[in-house]
Structures are given as structure tokens and as C-alpha cells.
Scaffold this motif. Structure first.
Motif, PDB file in Angstrom:
ATOM      1  N   GLU A  33       0.837  -1.201   0.000  1.00  0.00           N
ATOM      2  CA  GLU A  33       0.000   0.000   0.000  1.00  0.00           C
ATOM      3  C   GLU A  33       0.872   1.250   0.000  1.00  0.00           C
ATOM      4  O   GLU A  33       1.793   1.380   0.799  1.00  0.00           O
ATOM      5  CB  GLU A  33      -0.922   0.000   1.224  1.00  0.00           C
ATOM      6  CG  GLU A  33      -1.620   1.313   1.509  1.00  0.00           C
ATOM      7  CD  GLU A  33      -2.443   1.822   0.331  1.00  0.00           C
ATOM      8  OE1 GLU A  33      -2.330   3.028   0.023  1.00  0.00           O
ATOM      9  OE2 GLU A  33      -3.168   1.018  -0.289  1.00  0.00           O
ATOM     10  N   ARG A  34       0.562   2.177  -0.907  1.00  0.00           N
ATOM     11  CA  ARG A  34       1.339   3.410  -1.060  1.00  0.00           C
ATOM     12  C   ARG A  34       1.241   4.321   0.163  1.00  0.00           C
ATOM     13  O   ARG A  34       2.230   4.915   0.598  1.00  0.00           O
ATOM     14  CB  ARG A  34       0.850   4.169  -2.293  1.00  0.00           C
ATOM     15  CG  ARG A  34       1.526   5.523  -2.520  1.00  0.00           C
ATOM     16  CD  ARG A  34       0.951   6.203  -3.748  1.00  0.00           C
ATOM     17  NE  ARG A  34      -0.445   6.546  -3.574  1.00  0.00           N
ATOM     18  CZ  ARG A  34      -0.873   7.714  -3.066  1.00  0.00           C
ATOM     19  NH1 ARG A  34       0.001   8.626  -2.680  1.00  0.00           N
ATOM     20  NH2 ARG A  34      -2.156   7.964  -2.963  1.00  0.00           N
ATOM     21  N   LEU A  35       0.036   4.445   0.722  1.00  0.00           N
ATOM     22  CA  LEU A  35      -0.174   5.350   1.844  1.00  0.00           C
ATOM     23  C   LEU A  35       0.368   4.758   3.142  1.00  0.00           C
ATOM     24  O   LEU A  35       0.767   3.597   3.183  1.00  0.00           O
ATOM     25  CB  LEU A  35      -1.668   5.661   1.988  1.00  0.00           C
ATOM     26  CG  LEU A  35      -2.322   6.341   0.773  1.00  0.00           C
ATOM     27  CD1 LEU A  35      -3.819   6.455   0.983  1.00  0.00           C
ATOM     28  CD2 LEU A  35      -1.707   7.710   0.524  1.00  0.00           C
ATOM     29  N   GLY A  36       0.317   5.531   4.185  1.00  0.00           N
ATOM     30  CA  GLY A  36       0.805   5.062   5.475  1.00  0.00           C
ATOM     31  C   GLY A  36      -0.222   4.272   6.242  1.00  0.00           C
ATOM     32  O   GLY A  36       0.006   3.891   7.401  1.00  0.00           O
ATOM     33  N   HIS A  37      -1.358   4.012   5.631  1.00  0.00           N
ATOM     34  CA  HIS A  37      -2.423   3.223   6.257  1.00  0.00           C
ATOM     35  C   HIS A  37      -3.136   2.433   5.175  1.00  0.00           C
ATOM     36  O   HIS A  37      -3.067   2.767   3.991  1.00  0.00           O
ATOM     37  CB  HIS A  37      -3.432   4.145   6.961  1.00  0.00           C
ATOM     38  CG  HIS A  37      -4.102   5.115   6.016  1.00  0.00           C
ATOM     39  ND1 HIS A  37      -5.175   4.770   5.216  1.00  0.00           N
ATOM     40  CD2 HIS A  37      -3.829   6.414   5.716  1.00  0.00           C
ATOM     41  CE1 HIS A  37      -5.538   5.798   4.484  1.00  0.00           C
ATOM     42  NE2 HIS A  37      -4.726   6.811   4.754  1.00  0.00           N
ATOM     43  N   VAL A  38      -3.838   1.375   5.573  1.00  0.00           N
ATOM     44  CA  VAL A  38      -4.655   0.629   4.635  1.00  0.00           C
ATOM     45  C   VAL A  38      -6.086   1.169   4.681  1.00  0.00           C
ATOM     46  O   VAL A  38      -6.426   1.998   5.504  1.00  0.00           O
ATOM     47  CB  VAL A  38      -4.639  -0.882   4.952  1.00  0.00           C
ATOM     48  CG1 VAL A  38      -3.251  -1.447   4.751  1.00  0.00           C
ATOM     49  CG2 VAL A  38      -5.149  -1.154   6.361  1.00  0.00           C
ATOM     50  N   GLY A  39      -6.916   0.676   3.771  1.00  0.00           N
ATOM     51  CA  GLY A  39      -8.315   1.084   3.756  1.00  0.00           C
ATOM     52  C   GLY A  39      -8.680   2.036   2.644  1.00  0.00           C
ATOM     53  O   GLY A  39      -9.861   2.283   2.408  1.00  0.00           O
ATOM     54  N   GLY A  40      -7.680   2.595   1.956  1.00  0.00           N
ATOM     55  CA  GLY A  40      -7.979   3.502   0.856  1.00  0.00           C
ATOM     56  C   GLY A  40      -8.786   4.703   1.319  1.00  0.00           C
ATOM     57  O   GLY A  40      -8.380   5.434   2.224  1.00  0.00           O
ATOM     58  N   LEU A  41      -9.968   4.886   0.721  1.00  0.00           N
ATOM     59  CA  LEU A  41     -10.832   6.002   1.082  1.00  0.00           C
ATOM     60  C   LEU A  41     -11.854   5.630   2.144  1.00  0.00           C
ATOM     61  O   LEU A  41     -12.663   6.482   2.546  1.00  0.00           O
ATOM     62  CB  LEU A  41     -11.548   6.535  -0.161  1.00  0.00           C
ATOM     63  CG  LEU A  41     -10.642   7.054  -1.280  1.00  0.00           C
ATOM     64  CD1 LEU A  41     -11.467   7.709  -2.370  1.00  0.00           C
ATOM     65  CD2 LEU A  41      -9.604   8.029  -0.751  1.00  0.00           C
ATOM     66  N   ALA A  42     -11.837   4.391   2.594  1.00  0.00           N
ATOM     67  CA  ALA A  42     -12.754   3.964   3.657  1.00  0.00           C
ATOM     68  C   ALA A  42     -12.062   4.124   5.007  1.00  0.00           C
ATOM     69  O   ALA A  42     -11.668   3.151   5.653  1.00  0.00           O
ATOM     70  CB  ALA A  42     -13.188   2.517   3.430  1.00  0.00           C
ATOM     71  N   ILE A  43     -11.904   5.375   5.414  1.00  0.00           N
ATOM     72  CA  ILE A  43     -11.149   5.666   6.632  1.00  0.00           C
ATOM     73  C   ILE A  43     -11.907   6.671   7.482  1.00  0.00           C
ATOM     74  O   ILE A  43     -12.813   7.360   7.014  1.00  0.00           O
ATOM     75  CB  ILE A  43      -9.749   6.238   6.322  1.00  0.00           C
ATOM     76  CG1 ILE A  43      -9.862   7.501   5.446  1.00  0.00           C
ATOM     77  CG2 ILE A  43      -8.883   5.190   5.629  1.00  0.00           C
ATOM     78  CD1 ILE A  43      -8.569   8.236   5.238  1.00  0.00           C
ATOM     79  N   SER A  44     -11.516   6.760   8.750  1.00  0.00           N
ATOM     80  CA  SER A  44     -12.018   7.783   9.660  1.00  0.00           C
ATOM     81  C   SER A  44     -10.856   8.704  10.022  1.00  0.00           C
ATOM     82  O   SER A  44      -9.736   8.241  10.221  1.00  0.00           O
ATOM     83  CB  SER A  44     -12.593   7.146  10.924  1.00  0.00           C
ATOM     84  OG  SER A  44     -13.668   6.275  10.612  1.00  0.00           O
ATOM     85  N   THR A  45     -11.149  10.007  10.123  1.00  0.00           N
ATOM     86  CA  THR A  45     -10.087  10.999  10.313  1.00  0.00           C
ATOM     87  C   THR A  45     -10.542  12.086  11.276  1.00  0.00           C
ATOM     88  O   THR A  45     -11.688  12.537  11.216  1.00  0.00           O
ATOM     89  CB  THR A  45      -9.725  11.667   8.968  1.00  0.00           C
ATOM     90  OG1 THR A  45      -9.428  10.667   7.996  1.00  0.00           O
ATOM     91  CG2 THR A  45      -8.531  12.593   9.126  1.00  0.00           C
ATOM     92  N   ARG A  46      -9.646  12.503  12.145  1.00  0.00           N
ATOM     93  CA  ARG A  46      -9.862  13.722  12.921  1.00  0.00           C
ATOM     94  C   ARG A  46      -9.385  14.885  12.045  1.00  0.00           C
ATOM     95  O   ARG A  46      -8.211  15.227  12.021  1.00  0.00           O
ATOM     96  CB  ARG A  46      -9.111  13.650  14.242  1.00  0.00           C
ATOM     97  CG  ARG A  46      -9.774  12.701  15.246  1.00  0.00           C
ATOM     98  CD  ARG A  46      -8.999  12.595  16.546  1.00  0.00           C
ATOM     99  NE  ARG A  46      -9.738  11.834  17.547  1.00  0.00           N
ATOM    100  CZ  ARG A  46      -9.763  10.496  17.614  1.00  0.00           C
ATOM    101  NH1 ARG A  46      -9.068   9.793  16.727  1.00  0.00           N
ATOM    102  NH2 ARG A  46     -10.468   9.874  18.539  1.00  0.00           N
ATOM    103  N   ALA A  47     -10.314  15.469  11.318  1.00  0.00           N
ATOM    104  CA  ALA A  47      -9.968  16.413  10.255  1.00  0.00           C
ATOM    105  C   ALA A  47      -9.680  17.823  10.750  1.00  0.00           C
ATOM    106  O   ALA A  47      -9.039  18.607  10.048  1.00  0.00           O
ATOM    107  CB  ALA A  47     -11.105  16.460   9.224  1.00  0.00           C
TER     108      ALA A  47
END
Length: 501
Positions: A33-47
Motif C-alpha cells: 500500500e502506497r499510503l501510510g495506512h490501509v483502507g484507501g478512502l474507507a477511513i475515519s479521520t480527525r480532520a
């Protein structure tokens, strides 16, 4: 790093599903996985800094994820049904669809449309889509059927109105009220830039929005979308899959050799098979062939509110209105006008959009100090194609937000800006994601949330719909023939293509 039975290129939800099935079957699996986390766009974020809210930043509801996959992989998930399907303001009243009170829904239809016709048409139409969902959903986890087989499965009426002719024509014939027509047609336009009166691409989008898991319901994942990806990651690791983040794939050979770049340099691994959980344009690039970039067409606005906005209808309950999908200027004619303007390269004057408040169903995404004092609001804007944001992305983003807030305010009793929670630094809790942002931040060519235009769930060619023309390379993401949205269907089918005799 050695050789693997399967290398999964991309750690989105479909890649994790494939990894869990294959590792559970004894295959040696590596997920990159390119990003630092898995899940792609199915993620939760403290924006928003200092605001303890876990937003489902991109993908935000679950429908297409089959119960069978949840059961097979032992996923610990709580998907809650929304009692209220939708609320659509119209003048000083509004159309409320209450999943648990048919009489209340019928009365709302009478108030908005002035009669009984459209409510009867609504019940008949969605009885038909319910039949299609029960018949078609199981086939999404099987080898592809032919068009003739699907026609026999769903019946001639459904085939004619949902497959063979533009869905907008069927909607115009069945419903008389512009508002009701628009509510139906929005499911044909989510993430899809098309004219439902003429383009069968809208039919494909509509189908995937009404057949999920055999019910077509869009449910709220408790804990946010990150809970879904977290459950999938745990399932894959529990089965024995190896997962490496921060690994950007730069090359895939037809022989199964995968090259990626990480902090410690460039690496190459060999896979007996490679399952590609990447957009088609990215796959083309890493295979060294010309790529065709699709065009995304949506605006995502994430907000945290200090309170729900007041409605023009004082008798309407804001909790009910915002618990389901709240439609904003999405009448049939409004949708058509916005499409025409965007197709000319103009920002729609009154952008059609819809919002819902995750925290009304699942307050767990709010920090303890904010429960009862704040609500989340997620807006999905239609007919916002990437072409509007190419020349000056930042200026266009601000223009799109201004126009969208103006559109919201036209149907509310007070400005949405007055309801926004402010972060500790005084800034309002609102963020905007355009197709250009998705291309830049998430690596989606053209900002297309489905990776490419959706396909029909059938084919004259036999197979699982995951074939690429290279024996060792299979699709396992949204670019597979069936799926789109958070479904896991592409991952399941790629795994089954390898495991089936």
C-alpha cells in the motif's frame, strides 16, 4: 523480499478482502500500500485540529458489502439501519420518507405532490427494485452471467426500465412530480457525470445504489468507515497476510514481478499472481502502457456543526430530516440544469447536493465532551466534474463551496455557516474535497471515486469479471466488472478466480 503466491497491489478494502480469503486458504500473500495506512478512502479521520470527531472523510455509508463476506471473514462490524430514508425540502414543506411509518410517508407525499399518484408510483417502483436486488445481488459474488440470463432473472419490466433504456425515461413516465423524480434520479448520479434521460451510464450507477446486499439499504458503520477497514485489516492479518504500507508500486510485469519504492529504497518481489487494487489508469502506467484518465464528478464537504440548522417547515423534525439523506435542490429539472452548466465547463449556479449526519445514528464518532453539543454533517455534491477544477483548483474549490453553501441556504431557515462548530483556533469546522484533491491526495486519476465508469454486472464473456488479458494479473478493486463503493466484491471475486477449480 522473496516470492509470494499472491501480491496484492493496493491495500484498499477490496485488496484486504482478497488477502483475507487467500491467506485463509493457505496462500502466502503480500499486500503493498502506497499510503501510510490501509483502507484507501474507507477511513475515519480527525480532520479539524483540537476537535475530537472521527469523520468518515471520503466514503461514508455501507450498502454493497455483502453479508456473506462479513460472515466468511468473521468481521466484527455494527452496521445500523437508518430509520429515515430521506427528507427533501420543497418550499415551506418537505417530503419525508420514513422507513418505519408508511402512513407518515403517504401523508408527506400528499402534502408535497397534492395527491396520491406519486406515492403509489413510488411503492410500485421500489417494489420492483427490491425484487431486482434480491435476484441480482447474489450474482455479484458468482461468475458473470450473460445479459439474457440477467433479463430472465429480473423480469422484462425491470430489464426494460433499469437496463435497456435510460432510467430517466422510466422515471418521467412513472412519476409526475419534479421533486419526486429528482429524489429517484439522484441514485443514478452519485459519483457519475451523466444525463439520466439519455445515458445508460446513469442506469449502471442507479443499479449499484439500489441492490446492495439484496436490500439496497445504505447503513451507517458504527465507529465510522475506519471501523470497516480496521475489521478487514484484522481479518487479513489474522489469516496470515503480510501487509506493508508506505510502499508505492512503480512497476508490474506480466510475469508477476512487482517493483515498489519504500523509505529504504526500491524493492522487487515475485508473485505467482498479482491482484491489482489500483485504478485502471494507474495499472496502465505501471505496466508501461498508455493510460486513459477518467473524470470524477463530485464535491465532498465535511462539517462539524454546533447544532442542526432550522428548517423552513416548523413542523418538520430536524433529527428526522438529517438522519437520512437530506436532498438539496435535486429536483429533476434542477439536476438537468446543473448538468448542462457543468458540461459547458461552468460551475452550476445552484449545485445539487445531499447531506446526512452520521452522528445522529452513531454518536460514538464524537468525543465524550462533544456528545450532545455537536453533530457531524457530510455533504455530497453532484455535477462537479474535474474539468471545473483543472485550471485553478484552489479558486474553483472556494467557488464551489460558496455556491454549494448558497444552495443549502436556499432550502434552510438559517445560513449553514451560522451552525458550524469552531475549532479551538477559531476556524469553522469545514473541509472541501474536489476531484482535483482526490487525484492529488488519494491518487485517484481524475478524482473518480469508482476508479472508472461503472460496468454492467454481466458479460457475454465467461469469467469472474477480474481478467486483465495477462494470465498472472487480475483486478481486485472497483475496476472489476462488478462493484463500486465499499463492497469487497472485487476482492472476493479475484480471490475466488484463483481458488476455484
Amino acid at each position: 523480499m522473496g516470492a509470494y503466491d499472491v501480491v496484492v497491489a493496493g491495500g484498499g478494502h477490496n485488496g484486504l478482502v482478497a488477502a483475507a480469503y487467500l491467506a485463509g486458504a493457505g496462500r502466502r500473500v503480500l499486500v503493498l500500500e502506497r499510503l501510510g495506512h490501509v483502507g484507501g478512502l474507507a477511513i475515519s479521520t480527525r480532520a479539524f485540529p483540537g476537535v475530537d470527531v472521527r469523520l468518515s472523510r471520503y466514503s461514508y455509508l455501507v450498502s454493497l458489502l455483502p453479508t456473506r463476506i462479513v460472515r466468511d471473514l468473521g468481521l466484527d462490524l455494527d452496521l445500523r439501519r437508518r430509520r429515515y430514508a430521506s427528507y427533501t425540502p420543497k418550499g415551506d414543506t418537505g417530503l419525508l420518507v420514513d422507513n418505519e411509518d408508511e402512513a407518515r410517508t403517504a401523508a408527506s407525499f400528499r402534502a408535497v405532490t397534492g395527491g396520491e399518484h406519486d406515492h403509489r408510483a413510488w411503492r410500485d417502483f421500489y417494489a420492483m427494485t427490491a425484487d431486482v436486488a434480491r435476484a441480482l445481488a447474489p450474482t455479484l459474488l458468482e461468475p458473470l452471467r450473460t445479459p439474457a440470463e440477467i433479463e430472465r432473472l429480473v423480469g422484462q419490466e425491470a430489464w426494460r426500465d433499469l437496463f435497456a433504456r435510460p432510467v430517466g425515461q422510466a422515471v418521467d413516465e412513472r412519476f409526475a412530480d419534479d421533486t419526486v423524480r429528482g429524489v429517484v434520479l439522484t441514485d443514478a448520479l452519485i459519483g457519475t457525470f451523466a444525463d439520466p434521460a439519455t445515458d445508460l451510464l446513469a442506469n449502471r450507477c442507479f443499479l449499484y445504489h439500489v441492490i446492495g446486499d439484496g436490500t439496497g439499504e445504505w447503513n451507517v458503520p458504527v465507529g465510522g468507515m475506519g471501523a470497516v477497514s480496521g475489521a478487514l485489516e484484522r481479518a487479513a492479518r489474522r489469516a496470515g497476510a503480510e501487509i506493508r504500507t508506505g510502499a508505492e508500486i512503480v512497476g508490474i510485469s506480466p510475469s508477476g514481478e512487482v517493483t515498489f519504492v519504500a523509505e529504504d529504497g526500491e524493492h522487487t518481489v515475485d508473485g505467482r499472481h498479482v491482484l491489482v487494487n489500483l485504478p485502471p489508469a494507474v495499472l496502465d502506467r505501471v505496466l508501461g502502457r498508455p493510460a486513459t484518465v477518467p473524470e470524477g464528478a463530485q464535491l465532498k464537504v465535511n462539517m462539524v456543526l454546533a447544532r442542526l440548522p432550522r428548517l423552513k417547515d416548523p413542523s418538520a423534525d430536524p433529527f428526522a430530516a438529517f438522519s437520512g439523506t437530506f436532498h438539496i435542490n435535486e429536483g429533476r429539472d434542477q439536476l438537468a440544469k446543473a448538468y448542462e452548466q457543468a458540461a459547458r465547463g461552468e460551475m452550476p449556479e445552484l449545485p445539487p447536493a445531499e447531506v446526512y449526519c452520521h452522528s445522529l445514528t452513531d454518536p460514538s464518532i464524537l468525543g465524550p465532551e462533544l456528545r450532545g453539543k455537536a453533530e457531524t454533517m457530510t455533504l455530497f455534491g453532484l455535477h462537479m466534474p474535474a474539468r471545473l477544477f483543472r485550471e485553478n483548483p484552489e479558486k474553483a474549490r472556494q467557488e464551489a463551496l460558496r455556491a454549494t453553501f448558497a444552495s443549502m441556504n436556499a432550502v434552510l431557515a438559517e445560513p449553514i455557516e451560522d451552525c458550524l462548530l469552531r475549532a479551538p483556533d477559531g476556524t469553522p469546522c469545514v473541509e472541501v474535497k474536489t476531484p482535483a484533491d482526490l487525484e492529488k491526495d488519494a491518487g485517484l486519476p481524475g478524482g473518480h471515486i469508482f476508479h472508472a465508469d461503472l460496468s454492467w454486472p454481466y458479460s457475454e464473456e465467461k469469467g469472474w469479471g477480474v481478467e486483465t488479458g495477462h494470465e498472472r494479473i487480475l483486478l481486485c478493486g472497483a475496476a472489476a466488472r462488478r462493484g463500486g463503493g465499499v463492497s469487497g466484491i472485487g476482492g472476493h471475486n479475484a480471490a475466488m478466480a484463483l481458488l476455484s477449480p
